[in-house]
Design a protein around this motif. Structure first.
Motif, PDB file in Angstrom:
ATOM      1  N   GLN A  52       0.825  -1.207   0.000  1.00 45.89           N
ATOM      2  CA  GLN A  52       0.000   0.000   0.000  1.00 45.89           C
ATOM      3  C   GLN A  52       0.859   1.256   0.000  1.00 45.89           C
ATOM      4  N   VAL A  55       2.430   1.704  -3.513  1.00 47.64           N
ATOM      5  CA  VAL A  55       1.435   2.190  -4.469  1.00 47.64           C
ATOM      6  C   VAL A  55       1.161   3.668  -4.243  1.00 47.64           C
ATOM      7  N   SER A  56       1.011   4.043  -2.971  1.00 45.29           N
ATOM      8  CA  SER A  56       0.753   5.442  -2.639  1.00 45.29           C
ATOM      9  C   SER A  56       1.933   6.327  -3.036  1.00 45.29           C
ATOM     10  N   THR A  57       3.153   5.849  -2.774  1.00 45.70           N
ATOM     11  CA  THR A  57       4.352   6.614  -3.125  1.00 45.70           C
ATOM     12  C   THR A  57       4.482   6.762  -4.629  1.00 45.70           C
ATOM     13  N   SER A  58       4.222   5.674  -5.358  1.00 50.40           N
ATOM     14  CA  SER A  58       4.309   5.712  -6.817  1.00 50.40           C
ATOM     15  C   SER A  58       3.304   6.697  -7.399  1.00 50.40           C
ATOM     16  N   ARG A  59       2.082   6.678  -6.863  1.00 49.84           N
ATOM     17  CA  ARG A  59       1.051   7.597  -7.345  1.00 49.84           C
ATOM     18  C   ARG A  59       1.451   9.045  -7.065  1.00 49.84           C
ATOM     19  N   ARG A  60       1.995   9.283  -5.878  1.00 45.89           N
ATOM     20  CA  ARG A  60       2.403  10.638  -5.510  1.00 45.89           C
ATOM     21  C   ARG A  60       3.553  11.121  -6.394  1.00 45.89           C
ATOM     22  N   GLN A  61       4.519  10.243  -6.661  1.00 45.12           N
ATOM     23  CA  GLN A  61       5.649  10.619  -7.510  1.00 45.12           C
ATOM     24  C   GLN A  61       5.197  10.901  -8.940  1.00 45.12           C
ATOM     25  N   ASN A  62       4.231  10.127  -9.422  1.00 44.98           N
ATOM     26  CA  ASN A  62       3.716  10.355 -10.767  1.00 44.98           C
ATOM     27  C   ASN A  62       2.997  11.700 -10.854  1.00 44.98           C
ATOM     28  N   GLU A  63       2.242  12.035  -9.809  1.00 42.85           N
ATOM     29  CA  GLU A  63       1.548  13.321  -9.780  1.00 42.85           C
ATOM     30  C   GLU A  63       2.547  14.476  -9.724  1.00 42.85           C
ATOM     31  N   ASN A 109      12.354  10.352 -12.964  1.00 42.43           N
ATOM     32  CA  ASN A 109      11.209   9.522 -13.373  1.00 42.43           C
ATOM     33  C   ASN A 109      11.429   8.951 -14.777  1.00 42.43           C
ATOM     34  N   ARG A 112       8.518   6.660 -16.076  1.00 39.33           N
ATOM     35  CA  ARG A 112       7.141   7.145 -15.974  1.00 39.33           C
ATOM     36  C   ARG A 112       6.758   7.959 -17.203  1.00 39.33           C
TER      37      ARG A 112
END
Length: 249
Positions: A52, A55-63, A109, A112
């Motif tokens: 979890q 996933v949260s870190t990946s989403r934040r980095q993508n944003e 990134n 990404r």
């Protein structure tokens, strides 16, 4: 028809409860292996929390990468407006800041979507600033990673432009090869193909191939339907290239 008589259960068998016996066995096993079971549960919980978090870190980095890309794009537009207003020094300074931010976004990134888009945007800015070697090396690195067809098309186009602009030994031939490959994909990436045709037109003109320059530019215009003054200038330059200059007496 012969009927078989069922075997009667004994009193001992009647007293047995298979379900209760299985529950008792399970309880005995759990009691004997309580430490192992507890450790297994803890490990499972930790694994879930780690997934979890990732996933949260990946989403934040993508944003964050997306936000940085949009900022670079905005800075690029501001630099264009400054240049049009005659503020060359401010425009150059803004472009240099945008270039550095785009490069950092890609390097942080590289796999990404927004990181790769930042690499292409950094190439566009880097070509304007004259950082040809850096741009070429970065785009070649990106293409070698297999970024996907759309990213490959965009990166390949800017790589060809950088090679054409640098114009070193072998650069023009490499640029021509890239342009030729990209120009063939009019079905999936028509605008990239059109830009590649425009590049082939420039290379043909550079080599004195007037007819080739006209052919490629007309093919480009058939896709883009471009009516800008610059395209009109390019066509006029080609058309007038074969006319003998007037000599004033």
């Amino acid at each position: 028809m012969v009927h078989r008589t069922r075997k009667r259960l004994t009193k001992t068998e009647l007293k047995r409860d298979p379900v209760a016996e299985n529950l008792q066995k399970a309880w005995d096993f759990a009691r004997d292996h309580i430490k192992e079971i507890a450790i297994g549960c803890v490990v499972a919980v930790i694994a879930i929390l780690v997934v979890q978090t990732l996933v949260s870190t990946s989403r934040r980095q993508n944003e964050q990468a997306m936000a940085r890309y949009m900022l670079v794009d905005l800075m690029y537009e501001q630099a264009e407006q400054m240049a049009e207003a005659g503020q060359a020094q401010q425009a150059t300074s803004t472009l240099m800041q945008a270039y550095q931010l785009a490069v950092e976004t890609y390097e942080q990134n590289p796999t990404r979507h927004w990181g790769r888009r930042s690499a292409v945007l950094s190439a566009k800015i880097g070509i304007i600033l004259g950082h040809y070697d850096e741009v070429i090396e970065r785009l070649q690195q990106m293409l070698a990673s297999g970024p996907g067809r759309l990213a490959e098309a965009s990166a390949g186009l800017h790589l060809a432009i950088a090679l054409e602009t640098r114009g070193g030994e072998g650069d023009l031939q490499n640029a021509r090869d890239l342009y030729t490959e990209l120009s063939a994909d009019t079905a999936d990436f028509p605008m990239v193909a059109a830009e590649a045709m425009d590049g082939l037109s420039r290379l043909a003109w550079r080599q004195g191939d007037v007819e080739g320059a006209r052919t490629w530019l007309e093919r480009c215009l058939a896709i883009t339907q471009d009516t800008t003054a610059f395209m009109a200038y390019q066509l006029n330059r080609i058309e007038w290239s074969g006319v003998e200059p007037m000599v004033l007496q």
